[in-house]
Design a protein around this motif. Structure first.
Motif, PDB file in Angstrom:
ATOM      1  N   TYR A  50      -4.548   4.688  -1.653  1.00 25.01           N
ATOM      2  CA  TYR A  50      -3.866   3.679  -1.211  1.00 25.01           C
ATOM      3  C   TYR A  50      -4.084   2.661   0.198  1.00 25.01           C
ATOM      4  O   TYR A  50      -3.937   0.929   0.527  1.00 25.01           O
ATOM      5  CB  TYR A  50      -3.261   4.180  -0.317  1.00 25.01           C
ATOM      6  N   LEU A  58       1.223  -4.637  -4.674  1.00 33.03           N
ATOM      7  CA  LEU A  58       2.596  -3.326  -5.390  1.00 33.03           C
ATOM      8  C   LEU A  58       3.692  -3.118  -5.379  1.00 33.03           C
ATOM      9  O   LEU A  58       4.306  -2.599  -5.297  1.00 33.03           O
ATOM     10  CB  LEU A  58       1.192  -1.994  -4.783  1.00 33.03           C
ATOM     11  N   VAL A  60       8.009  -3.622  -6.779  1.00 35.48           N
ATOM     12  CA  VAL A  60       8.362  -3.458  -7.638  1.00 35.48           C
ATOM     13  C   VAL A  60       8.569  -4.411  -8.594  1.00 35.48           C
ATOM     14  O   VAL A  60       8.589  -5.854  -7.538  1.00 35.48           O
ATOM     15  CB  VAL A  60      10.307  -2.449  -7.163  1.00 35.48           C
ATOM     16  N   GLY A  84       7.301   5.226   0.104  1.00 32.90           N
ATOM     17  CA  GLY A  84       6.113   3.541  -0.239  1.00 32.90           C
ATOM     18  C   GLY A  84       7.038   2.682   0.168  1.00 32.90           C
ATOM     19  O   GLY A  84       7.074   1.689  -0.768  1.00 32.90           O
ATOM     20  N   SER A  90      11.415  -3.867  -2.166  1.00 35.47           N
ATOM     21  CA  SER A  90      12.375  -2.727  -2.768  1.00 35.47           C
ATOM     22  C   SER A  90      13.450  -2.499  -1.704  1.00 35.47           C
ATOM     23  O   SER A  90      14.670  -2.257  -1.968  1.00 35.47           O
ATOM     24  CB  SER A  90      11.642  -1.778  -2.971  1.00 35.47           C
ATOM     25  N   GLU A 110       5.954   4.506   5.183  1.00 32.82           N
ATOM     26  CA  GLU A 110       4.425   4.171   4.925  1.00 32.82           C
ATOM     27  C   GLU A 110       3.025   4.049   5.760  1.00 32.82           C
ATOM     28  O   GLU A 110       3.338   4.306   6.695  1.00 32.82           O
ATOM     29  CB  GLU A 110       4.915   2.294   4.664  1.00 32.82           C
ATOM     30  N   PHE A 111       2.223   4.877   5.362  1.00 33.79           N
ATOM     31  CA  PHE A 111       1.106   5.020   6.364  1.00 33.79           C
ATOM     32  C   PHE A 111       0.182   3.840   6.539  1.00 33.79           C
ATOM     33  O   PHE A 111      -0.930   4.526   7.503  1.00 33.79           O
ATOM     34  CB  PHE A 111       0.710   6.455   5.405  1.00 33.79           C
ATOM     35  N   LYS A 115       0.460  -2.598   6.840  1.00 33.92           N
ATOM     36  CA  LYS A 115       1.474  -2.552   6.147  1.00 33.92           C
ATOM     37  C   LYS A 115       2.698  -2.821   6.373  1.00 33.92           C
ATOM     38  O   LYS A 115       3.870  -3.527   6.422  1.00 33.92           O
ATOM     39  CB  LYS A 115       1.682  -1.892   4.369  1.00 33.92           C
ATOM     40  N   ASN A 138       1.993   9.450   6.957  1.00 36.84           N
ATOM     41  CA  ASN A 138       2.107  10.590   5.587  1.00 36.84           C
ATOM     42  C   ASN A 138       3.721  11.014   5.893  1.00 36.84           C
ATOM     43  O   ASN A 138       4.096  11.426   6.503  1.00 36.84           O
ATOM     44  CB  ASN A 138       1.215  11.028   5.666  1.00 36.84           C
ATOM     45  N   ALA A 139       3.931  10.441   4.359  1.00 42.05           N
ATOM     46  CA  ALA A 139       5.967  10.556   4.185  1.00 42.05           C
ATOM     47  C   ALA A 139       5.288  11.877   4.384  1.00 42.05           C
ATOM     48  O   ALA A 139       6.979  12.509   3.724  1.00 42.05           O
ATOM     49  CB  ALA A 139       5.578   9.395   3.066  1.00 42.05           C
ATOM     50  N   ASP A 157       8.115   5.993  -4.485  1.00 45.37           N
ATOM     51  CA  ASP A 157       7.267   5.149  -5.237  1.00 45.37           C
ATOM     52  C   ASP A 157       5.434   4.791  -4.275  1.00 45.37           C
ATOM     53  O   ASP A 157       5.304   3.966  -4.337  1.00 45.37           O
ATOM     54  CB  ASP A 157       8.100   3.231  -4.978  1.00 45.37           C
ATOM     55  N   ALA A 159       1.941   7.513  -3.404  1.00 43.75           N
ATOM     56  CA  ALA A 159       1.283   7.940  -4.458  1.00 43.75           C
ATOM     57  C   ALA A 159       2.073   9.296  -5.263  1.00 43.75           C
ATOM     58  O   ALA A 159       3.046   9.920  -4.812  1.00 43.75           O
ATOM     59  CB  ALA A 159       0.059   9.051  -3.571  1.00 43.75           C
TER      60      ALA A 159
END
Ligand code: SAM
Length: 218
Positions: A50, A58, A60, A84, A90, A110-111, A115, A138-139, A157, A159
């Protein structure tokens, strides 16, 4: 009228989807189908994967975005978790539905810092910032604590190989009837096995080509 179809969100989303459509993807094009499939299934290489995709939307599809709005409305959801964020397309559909439900919050993870910054700009432009909490990192960590008591809807949505790990962090808080929307779940066979197992406590079905839609039964 709905928030989704009114000013300013309707024109903002039109512009964001147009930018996403226009974005080319040399990084993905350079990957062989085999390597892409391997990376999508990997539990260890997702940070690198990612990271290489950090400039890509990326997002939806428009159809999945509309579906997310409808599901969030029809379940009268108040608390939604998203794994994600990317640039926030989304998230905006979900936040619009929460506003039209009369209130609520979507917590989204989101990491990639760049973004997160772009998503924040889009959230500010939408006027829906009060309905969105974005957690950078990191989620696996950011979506493991400080969660609402009751979660009504989850969008998976990020990894794909982490879908089960994320679900395990949220599962005890899912309300009866809570919906799980897992995008591209075909890349996560262990997740599909989990939600489709007759003893899992879910009713689950593939839906709209690339989604696995599951409902918490108890
Ligand atoms: C498919 S995109 C999300 C698209 C977004 N839901 C939308 O529709 O606009 C997946 C995102 O998840 C992020 N991601 C992947 N694994 C993650 C993790 N473990 N923690 C946080 N973010 C992650 C990636 O950086 C990427 O931006």
């Amino acid at each position: 009228m709905t928030t989704l179809t009114s000013h300013p969100l309707a024109s903002l989303l039109e512009s964001l989807f147009a930018q996403a459509d226009a974005a080319t993807s040399p990084v993905v094009a350079e990957l062989s189908e085999e390597e892409r499939t391997r990376l999508m299934h990997s539990k260890t290489e997702y940070l690198d994967f990612y990271g290489r995709l950090k400039d890509l939307w990326l997002s939806v599809s428009r159809e999945t975005g509309t579906l997310l709005y409808m599901l969030t409305r029809s379940t009268r959801a108040r608390n939604v978790i998203e794994f994600g964020t990317s640039f926030g397309i989304s998230t905006l559909h979900i936040a619009a539905a929460l506003k039209d439900n009369g209130g609520g919050r979507v917590i989204t993870g989101e990491f990639e810092p760049s973004k997160v910054a772009r998503a924040r700009e889009h959230f500010a432009a939408s006027g829906l910032g009060d309905f969105i909490e974005i957690r950078q990192g990191n989620a696996l960590e950011t979506l493991a604590a400080d969660l609402p008591e009751a979660i009504d809807l989850v969008l998976l949505d990020g990894a794909k190989a982490l879908y089960v790990d994320i679900l395990e962090r949220l599962e005890s808080r899912l309300t009866q009837g809570a919906l799980l929307v897992a995008d591209n779940a075909d890349f996560s066979p262990d997740y599909l096995a989990r939600v489709r197992s007759p003893t899992s406590g879910y009713l689950s079905t593939p839906f709209a080509g690339d989604i696995e839609l599951s409902m918490r039964l108890d």
